[in-house]
Enzyme design. Sequence first.
Site, mmCIF file in Angstrom:
data_model
loop_
_atom_site.group_PDB
_atom_site.id
_atom_site.type_symbol
_atom_site.label_atom_id
_atom_site.label_comp_id
_atom_site.label_asym_id
_atom_site.label_seq_id
_atom_site.Cartn_x
_atom_site.Cartn_y
_atom_site.Cartn_z
ATOM 1 C CG ASP A 93 -6.810 7.637 1.747
ATOM 2 O OD1 ASP A 93 -5.805 7.357 1.276
ATOM 3 O OD2 ASP A 93 -7.893 8.000 0.895
ATOM 4 N N GLY A 133 -3.477 -1.521 -5.202
ATOM 5 C CA GLY A 133 -3.540 -1.025 -3.764
ATOM 6 C C GLY A 133 -3.040 0.203 -3.505
ATOM 7 C CG ASP A 183 2.072 1.710 -7.497
ATOM 8 O OD1 ASP A 183 2.315 2.904 -7.689
ATOM 9 O OD2 ASP A 183 2.304 0.890 -8.422
ATOM 10 N N GLY A 222 0.357 -6.683 1.282
ATOM 11 C CA GLY A 222 -0.936 -6.970 0.472
ATOM 12 C C GLY A 222 -0.917 -8.107 -0.420
#
Length: 172
Positions: free
Chosen positions: A13, A35, A37, A127
């Site tokens: 993370d 995602g 952001d 993504g």
Amino acid sequence: MSSHARVDLHRGDITRLPVDAVVNAANSSLLGGGGVDEAIHRAGGPTILAECRELRGSRFPDGLPTGQAVATGAGDLPARWVIHTVGPVHGTTPDGAQRLADCYSHSLEVADEVGARTVAFPLISAGAYGWPLEDAVRTALTTLGGTRTTVETATLVLFDEETFRLAEALRG
């Protein structure tokens, strides 16, 4: 004196890494998205969004252009800064590959400007923006390792084990 950053790989993370700056794969509005952001805005709290709104009201009234980068504070993150960059959507422009590389090199330039020595990067555009995974990893590794910077360590943070293993294989 600038040289090249050491490029590390990390699985996990990005919002939990104790680095000077975290790069946010933002959308051009700078006002949050999905995602990475979303995770950065959620973990960093409302001050990041407030600073992004200020940037929209002053320097970037039409949004942050693809490939460019800008810094804000990091709010509640363990970093000092968030460097926002807008990746290209795969297949929408003929210069998409260059714009993807620009995200990394311009983020390093902004890191130099604010004095960051350790910077964590997500895999930009891989993504929702549909960039092919292997090409996205190769672009990240090549650009981070080949850009002159005062950043000492650039960490490419990969969310899942499969992508992490791919990055290890491509790095060699």
